[in-house]
Design an enzyme around this catalytic site. Sequence first.
Site, short mmCIF file in Angstrom:
data_model
loop_
_atom_site.label_atom_id
_atom_site.label_comp_id
_atom_site.label_asym_id
_atom_site.label_seq_id
_atom_site.Cartn_x
_atom_site.Cartn_y
_atom_site.Cartn_z
CB ILE A 1 -0.97 0.00 1.21
CG1 ILE A 1 -1.81 -1.28 1.20
CG2 ILE A 1 -1.87 1.22 1.18
CD1 ILE A 1 -2.67 -1.49 2.45
CB SER B 1 11.04 -6.83 7.58
OG SER B 1 9.93 -5.98 7.76
CE LYS C 1 0.67 -7.62 3.96
NZ LYS C 1 0.16 -7.19 2.68
CB SER D 1 -7.12 -3.49 9.76
OG SER D 1 -7.70 -4.65 9.23
CE1 TYR E 1 -2.11 -6.33 11.09
CE2 TYR E 1 -4.35 -7.07 10.68
CZ TYR E 1 -3.31 -6.20 10.42
OH TYR E 1 -3.47 -5.19 9.50
CE LYS F 1 -2.51 -2.69 11.54
NZ LYS F 1 -1.59 -1.66 11.08
CG PHE G 1 -13.73 -2.73 4.71
CD1 PHE G 1 -13.63 -1.51 5.39
CD2 PHE G 1 -14.62 -3.66 5.18
CE1 PHE G 1 -14.42 -1.24 6.51
CE2 PHE G 1 -15.43 -3.39 6.28
CZ PHE G 1 -15.33 -2.18 6.93
CG ASN H 1 -0.92 -15.07 5.03
OD1 ASN H 1 -0.73 -16.22 5.35
ND2 ASN H 1 -0.02 -14.11 5.21
CG ASN H 2 -4.47 -11.25 2.49
OD1 ASN H 2 -3.41 -10.67 2.70
ND2 ASN H 2 -5.38 -11.41 3.44
NE ARG I 1 -8.49 -17.36 6.37
CZ ARG I 1 -8.05 -16.40 5.55
NH1 ARG I 1 -6.89 -16.52 4.94
NH2 ARG I 1 -8.77 -15.33 5.33
#
Length: 343
Positions: A18, A40, A90, A130, A154, A158, A183, A203-204, A297
């Site tokens: 982003i 990283s 994240k 988030s 996580y 946030k 979102f 992961n997404n 999941r």
Amino acid sequence: MKGNSQKTILVTGGAGYIGSHMCVELLQTGHQVVVLDDLSNSNPKSLQAVERITQKTLTFVEGDIRDTRILTNLFETHNFSAVLHFAGLKAVGESVEHPVQYYDVNVNGTLKLVDAMAAAACKTLVFSSSATVYGIPEQMPISECSPTAAINPYGRSKLMVEEVLRDLYASDPTWRISLLRYFNPVGAHASGEIGEDPHDVPNNLMPFISQVAVGRRDQLNVFGDDYGTPDGTGVRDYIHVVDLAKGHLKALQHLADTPKLAIHNLGTGNGYSVMDAINAFERASGRKIPYQVVERRAGDAATSYADPRKANQELGWQAEYDLERMCADAWRWQSNYPNGFRD
Ligand code: NAD
Ligand code: WQD
């Protein structure tokens, strides 16, 4: 010596997915940009691509947001008008395995950052929050007053940062703080030169689909088709990353008016299922996306989409790009660079 410009912005995590798109929008709207990133989870080639796209230059400092010496030096060298704070970890699953690391980078990192900001009297901050702070939401669409209930480290990190920043503003109302609850950011810059480039197995959903389309992975696992949604698969509010970046420019303008702490959802207000995303990506890429349905999941909500009206009314912002465009742009990036910045 301090820089003269009143429009120099510090972008932490600016080499990331982003952040790099944000740098393009900032440079294209006449800002000067300094990026602080420890690389990283990113590649400095993203910043070279940002400079190619914009034909402008930025300053890159490689370092950790928790490093007080680097922060002090940065704020002594530059006269930042604002900080856009993207740097952080994240991955939800990883946060369950390594909670202390997540709290350290996300929470402690932000504490170090705001400390350095306060010392330099730079009090304008946009924070990447988030929709994960809403946990498993009970009502749709999700407005900013919906209850928050993070369900993993996580998400809690946030939420903790949001609370820290609220307390900071309460203690000193000269701060200008924007908490933006994203979102599901997807897509890529229209140039196809920057995009999402996960270091590990994605992961997404969208980066996974995209890697299947380009042949890096055999098939997608669809996590459950027995939710109470129209086709049984999970529904999300996917938002184009360029729309998201533009929302930050609007948030900066909003903060320029008066000191405040503001919270806004950045979403489209539309929900699309996993099957909708697969079908849209097949159309955009002309490739078949093989998939199999597997177990749900853990921790996934059936449905999540934003009520974006507050951002529309207060920031004058609204997402423009639809799912087809998100997939077309993601595919341009992925097909140009099948192995991301390693190509
Ligand atoms: P990303 O991993 O691509 O970008 C984060 C950047 O921060 C990376 O370049 C990484 O190298 C850097 N970074 C990590 N730890 C650092 C540290 N200690 N010091 C300096 N730099 C560090 O992720 P992204 O998708 O671009 O996300 C940006 C922000 O938006 C994150 O805070 C994330 O939590 C938040 N967010 C992302 C999503 C999403 O789905 N992508 C959704 C909601 C919120
Ligand atoms: C979307 C849908 C999955 C992968 C996560 C974080 C959230 C935020 C955005 C940072 C769901 C399904 C996914 C796959 C699948 N990030 N899916 N197969 O879970 O809404 O949000 O990213 O703040 O905090 O939790 O996004 O893209 O992982 O999943 O079927 O291989 O796709 O079950 O319905 P999610 P996602």
